[in-house]
Design a protein around this motif. Structure first.
Motif, PDB file in Angstrom:
ATOM      1  N   TYR A 236       0.811  -1.208   0.000  1.00  0.00           N
ATOM      2  CA  TYR A 236       0.000   0.000   0.000  1.00  0.00           C
ATOM      3  C   TYR A 236       0.849   1.265   0.000  1.00  0.00           C
ATOM      4  CZ  TYR A 236      -4.385  -2.462   0.764  1.00  0.00           C
ATOM      5  OH  TYR A 236      -5.489  -3.246   0.619  1.00  0.00           O
ATOM      6  N   CYS A 239       3.385   4.082  -5.046  1.00  0.00           N
ATOM      7  CA  CYS A 239       2.899   5.364  -5.549  1.00  0.00           C
ATOM      8  C   CYS A 239       2.769   5.290  -7.068  1.00  0.00           C
ATOM      9  CB  CYS A 239       3.890   6.455  -5.144  1.00  0.00           C
ATOM     10  SG  CYS A 239       3.341   8.122  -5.474  1.00  0.00           S
ATOM     11  N   PRO A 241      -0.954   3.557  -5.369  1.00  0.00           N
ATOM     12  CA  PRO A 241      -1.197   2.289  -4.655  1.00  0.00           C
ATOM     13  C   PRO A 241      -1.548   1.159  -5.612  1.00  0.00           C
ATOM     14  CG  PRO A 241      -2.362   4.106  -3.639  1.00  0.00           C
ATOM     15  CD  PRO A 241      -1.860   4.601  -4.960  1.00  0.00           C
ATOM     16  N   CYS A 247      -6.537   0.863  -6.806  1.00  0.00           N
ATOM     17  CA  CYS A 247      -5.761   1.976  -6.240  1.00  0.00           C
ATOM     18  C   CYS A 247      -6.377   2.496  -4.944  1.00  0.00           C
ATOM     19  CB  CYS A 247      -5.612   3.108  -7.253  1.00  0.00           C
ATOM     20  SG  CYS A 247      -4.586   2.669  -8.670  1.00  0.00           S
ATOM     21  N   GLY A 249      -6.851   3.933  -1.546  1.00  0.00           N
ATOM     22  CA  GLY A 249      -5.984   4.802  -0.764  1.00  0.00           C
ATOM     23  C   GLY A 249      -5.339   5.924  -1.554  1.00  0.00           C
ATOM     24  N   MET A 250      -5.620   5.998  -2.870  1.00  0.00           N
ATOM     25  CA  MET A 250      -5.114   7.101  -3.674  1.00  0.00           C
ATOM     26  C   MET A 250      -6.202   8.161  -3.817  1.00  0.00           C
ATOM     27  SD  MET A 250      -3.648   7.086  -7.596  1.00  0.00           S
ATOM     28  CE  MET A 250      -5.267   7.100  -8.397  1.00  0.00           C
ATOM     29  N   TYR A 268      -0.214   6.354  -1.571  1.00  0.00           N
ATOM     30  CA  TYR A 268      -1.202   5.872  -0.613  1.00  0.00           C
ATOM     31  C   TYR A 268      -1.264   6.816   0.586  1.00  0.00           C
ATOM     32  CZ  TYR A 268      -2.977   3.070   3.309  1.00  0.00           C
ATOM     33  OH  TYR A 268      -3.661   2.625   4.404  1.00  0.00           O
ATOM     34  N   TYR A 273      -7.553   6.185   2.128  1.00  0.00           N
ATOM     35  CA  TYR A 273      -7.895   4.775   2.285  1.00  0.00           C
ATOM     36  C   TYR A 273      -9.190   4.609   3.083  1.00  0.00           C
ATOM     37  CZ  TYR A 273      -7.551  -0.013   4.119  1.00  0.00           C
ATOM     38  OH  TYR A 273      -7.820  -1.311   4.484  1.00  0.00           O
TER      39      TYR A 273
END
Length: 302
Positions: A236, A239, A241, A247, A249-250, A268, A273
């Protein structure tokens, strides 16, 4: 004769410049952002679509967010939180003319639809004691009603919010503030709930909720593509994620587009998230659609 000819050329040049400036001034821009105040504690402004005259005004302040049309119809108005003790808190939420008392306590959270009279009684209380008394009266009345009715009202208000043509302007304003004006959420945390709300609106329409020329953002898009080539998808902390998990958490709608101006890049973030999880848990909730209290490093589904 040379002097007269030179003077005439200068006169013609000045006239041409004046005419050019007038022509430029007469060419309207498609939309315009006007920031009236920018501090770390208070940011306000307006955004207008000159093609049809629609516009919004917004205020981002500590513990509150306000968005309305230019003719003062409230779109979103989230007031300050009132605490009765360490575990109980309440706040008034107004979305598209629907007014609610949002109660959060040890037993969970409740959204109770209230009248404008109740809202005024609570907000105009002289002190916290009177305010808590007014809130208790509303809560006592709500316990006599079917709570599903209140939940349906929340869904209806959010449906109206997502369908409001002015929400496109919220997305455009947030994009220009971050992309053009350089007001990154990492530098101005007070903007994060406004940006996260705009992002949620953009996600709801798969990125079609803006009329901005996407060519303006081509450079940012290429930068994100370069990141995808450089990083693997093994944790996680990558970059962007992990793309195998959409993805998660982006700060962006899925993997296809990143709003780097929210947290500063496309990596992330714990706040993003948990916001993603809130939306997965309950799509029709304040926590998902209007993530007040959002920060890049933390978020609680209120």
């Amino acid at each position: 004769f040379q002097s007269a000819s030179c003077n005439m050329r200068v006169t013609c040049l000045i006239a041409a410049l004046v005419l050019c400036c007038k022509c430029s001034a007469l060419q309207p821009q498609s939309s315009g952002l006007h920031l009236t105040s920018v501090t770390d504690k208070y940011i306000s402004g307006t955004f207008t679509d000159y093609s049809n005259g629609n516009g919004i005004r917004f205020i981002c302040a500590p513990e509150s967010i306000f968005i309305a049309t230019l003719d003062n119809r409230i779109i979103v108005d989230i007031g300050k939180e009132v605490y009765s003790d360490e575990t109980e808190s309440d706040r008034i939420i107004n979305v598209e003319g629907w007014t609610f008392l949002h109660h959060k306590g040890s037993s969970g959270k409740k959204d109770i639809r209230i009248t404008t009279g109740d809202a005024y009684k609570i907000s105009s209380a002289a002190d916290d004691t009177e305010k808590l008394s007014a809130i208790k009266d509303v809560m006592d009345q709500a316990e006599k009603q079917d709570m599903n009715t209140h939940k349906e009202s929340v869904h209806s208000s959010l449906e109206t919010f997502l369908d409001d043509p002015h929400t496109k302007l919220i997305v455009e304003a947030a994009t220009i503030m971050g992309k053009v004006e350089g007001l990154y959420g990492s530098q101005y945390p007070i903007l994060l709930p406004f940006y996260a709300t705009a992002l949620r609106l953009d996600e709801a329409t798969n990125g079609q909720n803006t009329s901005l020329n996407m060519q303006q953002l081509e450079e940012e898009e290429e930068e994100n593509e370069d990141r995808e080539k450089r990083y693997t998808c093994d944790s996680y902390s990558t970059c962007p994620p992990c793309q195998n998990n959409e993805c998660l958490g982006m700060c962006g709608p899925g993997c296809w587009w990143c709003w780097s101006w929210i947290c500063g890049d496309c990596c992330y973030y714990r706040g993003c998230y948990y916001h993603d999880l809130c939306c997965g848990d309950d799509y029709w909730s304040w926590s998902c659609a209007i993530p007040f209290g959002f920060s890049c490093h933390s978020y609680y589904c209120y």
